[in-house]
Design an enzyme around this catalytic site. Structure first.
Site, PDB file in Angstrom:
ATOM      1  N   LYS A 135     -37.951 -22.900  -6.423  1.00 33.17           N
ATOM      2  CA  LYS A 135     -37.033 -24.007  -6.453  1.00 33.17           C
ATOM      3  C   LYS A 135     -37.763 -25.322  -6.714  1.00 33.17           C
ATOM      4  O   LYS A 135     -37.156 -26.335  -7.067  1.00 33.17           O
ATOM      5  CB  LYS A 135     -36.336 -24.120  -5.083  1.00 33.17           C
ATOM      6  CG  LYS A 135     -35.516 -22.918  -4.703  1.00 33.17           C
ATOM      7  CD  LYS A 135     -35.003 -23.089  -3.243  1.00 33.17           C
ATOM      8  CE  LYS A 135     -34.335 -21.862  -2.741  1.00 33.17           C
ATOM      9  NZ  LYS A 135     -34.035 -21.934  -1.295  1.00 33.17           N
ATOM     10  N   GLU A 192     -43.847 -25.945 -14.048  1.00 33.63           N
ATOM     11  CA  GLU A 192     -44.265 -25.749 -12.652  1.00 33.63           C
ATOM     12  C   GLU A 192     -44.342 -27.086 -11.933  1.00 33.63           C
ATOM     13  O   GLU A 192     -44.711 -28.103 -12.530  1.00 33.63           O
ATOM     14  CB  GLU A 192     -45.659 -25.106 -12.615  1.00 33.63           C
ATOM     15  CG  GLU A 192     -45.669 -23.616 -12.893  1.00 33.63           C
ATOM     16  CD  GLU A 192     -45.454 -22.787 -11.628  1.00 33.63           C
ATOM     17  OE1 GLU A 192     -44.958 -23.326 -10.618  1.00 33.63           O
ATOM     18  OE2 GLU A 192     -45.785 -21.595 -11.675  1.00 33.63           O
ATOM     19  N   ASP A 193     -44.051 -27.067 -10.636  1.00 35.64           N
ATOM     20  CA  ASP A 193     -44.213 -28.254  -9.813  1.00 35.64           C
ATOM     21  C   ASP A 193     -45.690 -28.479  -9.469  1.00 35.64           C
ATOM     22  O   ASP A 193     -46.204 -29.579  -9.588  1.00 35.64           O
ATOM     23  CB  ASP A 193     -43.377 -28.137  -8.522  1.00 35.64           C
ATOM     24  CG  ASP A 193     -43.571 -26.794  -7.807  1.00 35.64           C
ATOM     25  OD1 ASP A 193     -44.306 -25.915  -8.316  1.00 35.64           O
ATOM     26  OD2 ASP A 193     -42.989 -26.621  -6.721  1.00 35.64           O
ATOM     27  N   ASP A 214     -51.621 -24.291  -7.300  1.00 37.25           N
ATOM     28  CA  ASP A 214     -52.537 -24.319  -6.150  1.00 37.25           C
ATOM     29  C   ASP A 214     -53.572 -23.213  -6.357  1.00 37.25           C
ATOM     30  O   ASP A 214     -54.595 -23.422  -7.011  1.00 37.25           O
ATOM     31  CB  ASP A 214     -51.696 -24.142  -4.885  1.00 37.25           C
ATOM     32  CG  ASP A 214     -52.499 -24.213  -3.602  1.00 37.25           C
ATOM     33  OD1 ASP A 214     -53.661 -24.639  -3.649  1.00 37.25           O
ATOM     34  OD2 ASP A 214     -51.971 -23.839  -2.539  1.00 37.25           O
ATOM     35  N   LYS A 240     -53.650 -28.860  -8.068  1.00 29.22           N
ATOM     36  CA  LYS A 240     -54.471 -28.922  -6.838  1.00 29.22           C
ATOM     37  C   LYS A 240     -55.566 -27.868  -7.006  1.00 29.22           C
ATOM     38  O   LYS A 240     -55.369 -26.701  -6.714  1.00 29.22           O
ATOM     39  CB  LYS A 240     -53.563 -28.607  -5.647  1.00 29.22           C
ATOM     40  CG  LYS A 240     -54.147 -28.872  -4.309  1.00 29.22           C
ATOM     41  CD  LYS A 240     -53.087 -29.003  -3.226  1.00 29.22           C
ATOM     42  CE  LYS A 240     -52.421 -27.705  -2.855  1.00 29.22           C
ATOM     43  NZ  LYS A 240     -51.510 -27.850  -1.685  1.00 29.22           N
ATOM     44  N   PHE A 292     -51.304 -30.658   1.529  1.00 27.43           N
ATOM     45  CA  PHE A 292     -49.990 -30.057   1.353  1.00 27.43           C
ATOM     46  C   PHE A 292     -49.017 -31.208   1.141  1.00 27.43           C
ATOM     47  O   PHE A 292     -48.980 -32.145   1.940  1.00 27.43           O
ATOM     48  CB  PHE A 292     -49.594 -29.203   2.560  1.00 27.43           C
ATOM     49  CG  PHE A 292     -48.402 -28.346   2.275  1.00 27.43           C
ATOM     50  CD1 PHE A 292     -48.550 -27.144   1.592  1.00 27.43           C
ATOM     51  CD2 PHE A 292     -47.124 -28.740   2.650  1.00 27.43           C
ATOM     52  CE1 PHE A 292     -47.441 -26.353   1.288  1.00 27.43           C
ATOM     53  CE2 PHE A 292     -46.015 -27.960   2.354  1.00 27.43           C
ATOM     54  CZ  PHE A 292     -46.183 -26.761   1.671  1.00 27.43           C
ATOM     55  N   VAL A 293     -48.251 -31.150   0.061  1.00 32.36           N
ATOM     56  CA  VAL A 293     -47.391 -32.284  -0.283  1.00 32.36           C
ATOM     57  C   VAL A 293     -45.913 -31.879  -0.303  1.00 32.36           C
ATOM     58  O   VAL A 293     -45.587 -30.704  -0.503  1.00 32.36           O
ATOM     59  CB  VAL A 293     -47.790 -32.891  -1.656  1.00 32.36           C
ATOM     60  CG1 VAL A 293     -49.153 -33.547  -1.571  1.00 32.36           C
ATOM     61  CG2 VAL A 293     -47.776 -31.851  -2.767  1.00 32.36           C
ATOM     62  N   ASP A 309     -41.022 -28.619  -1.041  1.00 26.22           N
ATOM     63  CA  ASP A 309     -40.408 -28.550   0.297  1.00 26.22           C
ATOM     64  C   ASP A 309     -41.442 -28.316   1.395  1.00 26.22           C
ATOM     65  O   ASP A 309     -42.592 -27.938   1.136  1.00 26.22           O
ATOM     66  CB  ASP A 309     -39.423 -27.378   0.356  1.00 26.22           C
ATOM     67  CG  ASP A 309     -40.134 -26.031   0.400  1.00 26.22           C
ATOM     68  OD1 ASP A 309     -41.024 -25.813  -0.444  1.00 26.22           O
ATOM     69  OD2 ASP A 309     -39.833 -25.219   1.291  1.00 26.22           O
ATOM     70  N   ARG A 321     -37.007 -31.699  -0.132  1.00 23.76           N
ATOM     71  CA  ARG A 321     -37.161 -31.606  -1.583  1.00 23.76           C
ATOM     72  C   ARG A 321     -36.592 -32.859  -2.259  1.00 23.76           C
ATOM     73  O   ARG A 321     -36.945 -33.194  -3.378  1.00 23.76           O
ATOM     74  CB  ARG A 321     -36.396 -30.391  -2.138  1.00 23.76           C
ATOM     75  CG  ARG A 321     -36.963 -29.053  -1.720  1.00 23.76           C
ATOM     76  CD  ARG A 321     -36.282 -27.940  -2.506  1.00 23.76           C
ATOM     77  NE  ARG A 321     -36.512 -26.628  -1.937  1.00 23.76           N
ATOM     78  CZ  ARG A 321     -37.563 -25.869  -2.185  1.00 23.76           C
ATOM     79  NH1 ARG A 321     -38.518 -26.299  -2.984  1.00 23.76           N
ATOM     80  NH2 ARG A 321     -37.690 -24.676  -1.634  1.00 23.76           N
TER      81      ARG A 321
HETATM   82  P1  5GP Z   1     -49.980 -20.956  -6.163  1.00 27.36           P
HETATM   83  O1  5GP Z   1     -49.464 -19.575  -6.476  1.00 27.36           O
HETATM   84  O2  5GP Z   1     -50.584 -21.665  -7.331  1.00 27.36           O
HETATM   85  O3  5GP Z   1     -50.911 -20.933  -4.970  1.00 27.36           O
HETATM   86  O4  5GP Z   1     -48.794 -21.807  -5.625  1.00 27.36           O
HETATM   87  C1  5GP Z   1     -47.707 -22.101  -6.361  1.00 27.36           C
HETATM   88  C2  5GP Z   1     -46.537 -22.427  -5.465  1.00 27.36           C
HETATM   89  O5  5GP Z   1     -46.927 -22.678  -4.119  1.00 27.36           O
HETATM   90  C3  5GP Z   1     -45.901 -23.694  -5.920  1.00 27.36           C
HETATM   91  O6  5GP Z   1     -44.965 -23.461  -6.950  1.00 27.36           O
HETATM   92  C4  5GP Z   1     -45.268 -24.216  -4.639  1.00 27.36           C
HETATM   93  O7  5GP Z   1     -44.012 -23.601  -4.453  1.00 27.36           O
HETATM   94  C5  5GP Z   1     -46.208 -23.748  -3.552  1.00 27.36           C
HETATM   95  N1  5GP Z   1     -47.159 -24.820  -3.161  1.00 27.36           N
HETATM   96  C6  5GP Z   1     -48.478 -24.902  -3.417  1.00 27.36           C
HETATM   97  N2  5GP Z   1     -49.010 -26.031  -2.922  1.00 27.36           N
HETATM   98  C7  5GP Z   1     -47.986 -26.691  -2.337  1.00 27.36           C
HETATM   99  C8  5GP Z   1     -47.884 -27.955  -1.664  1.00 27.36           C
HETATM  100  O8  5GP Z   1     -48.835 -28.730  -1.483  1.00 27.36           O
HETATM  101  N3  5GP Z   1     -46.644 -28.295  -1.202  1.00 27.36           N
HETATM  102  C9  5GP Z   1     -45.537 -27.505  -1.370  1.00 27.36           C
HETATM  103  N4  5GP Z   1     -44.383 -27.939  -0.875  1.00 27.36           N
HETATM  104  N5  5GP Z   1     -45.602 -26.306  -2.011  1.00 27.36           N
HETATM  105  C10 5GP Z   1     -46.805 -25.919  -2.488  1.00 27.36           C
END
Ligand code: 5GP
Length: 185
Positions: free
Chosen positions: A48, A104-105, A108, A136, A157-158, A164, A170
């Protein structure tokens, strides 16, 4: 200051106006990257968290676009990755021979994006690129090619602008840092 469970929503990391400015710049970059499109560019919003970014980006683009949605699960209500990714909602159209842009938002660990890229590649799109508002890098576990990047952010963590904490906040306009009080471990 807002508190969600043990987590405290702290100061602003990126202001609304800076986000909007960067979205306009990204849209201009993306417009320029697709000078000749046979069919509209398919924007794939990763639910989302990317919903607000996708909505703003789609309106800032001048090239024709279509919107599709996917959803993955990798995080529960915690602030660290579970390490596994599953698809909980797939696209509702064939992407064969289409130009596709994953929206993508935040990247990470990179696990979600590398999983999704592999999945979408099985549709045999004409091209498959990635735009991410936030990058990140400190926890990266999979190498990810980000074709269009909004902001590099430090290891926080943002929340806000689609992101969210436990499904909340959100709708904050700015992106804020979440703080875990020492007493909460
Ligand atoms: P990844 O698979 O790259 O570790 O993470 C991707 C997903 O993790 C993002 O689309 C998001 O939903 C969540 N995520 C990663 N870092 C953060 C953060 O700092 N804050 C929030 N709210 N979600 C995060």
């Amino acid at each position: 200051m807002t508190q969600v469970g043990d987590l405290i929503v702290g100061g602003i990391l990126i202001e609304d106006t800076a986000i909007q400015r960067r979205v306009e710049e990204l849209a201009a970059e993306i417009d320029a990257a697709y000078p000749v499109l046979e069919q509209p560019l398919v924007l794939i919003c990763v639910l989302k968290g990317s919903i607000l970014f996708t909505a703003d980006l789609a309106r800032a683009l001048t090239i024709p676009v279509e919107l599709e949605f996917v959803a993955c699960r990798s995080y529960g209500d915690a602030t660290t990755s579970s390490g596994t990714v599953e698809l909980v909602k797939d696209v509702s159209m064939t992407l064969r021979d289409r130009d596709v842009l994953m929206v993508e938002d935040i990247i990470d660990t990179g696990l979600t994006t590398s999983f999704l890229r592999k999945h979408l590649a099985t549709h045999h799109p004409r091209s498959l690129r990635l735009v991410s508002l936030l990058d990140k890098r400190s926890h990266r576990m999979r190498e990810v090619q980000i074709d269009f990047r909004g902001f590099d952010i430090p290891d926080h963590f943002v929340v806000g602008y689609g992101l969210d904490v436990a499904q909340r906040l959100r709708n904050l306009r700015d992106i804020h840092v979440v703080e875990v009080p020492l007493s909460a471990g």
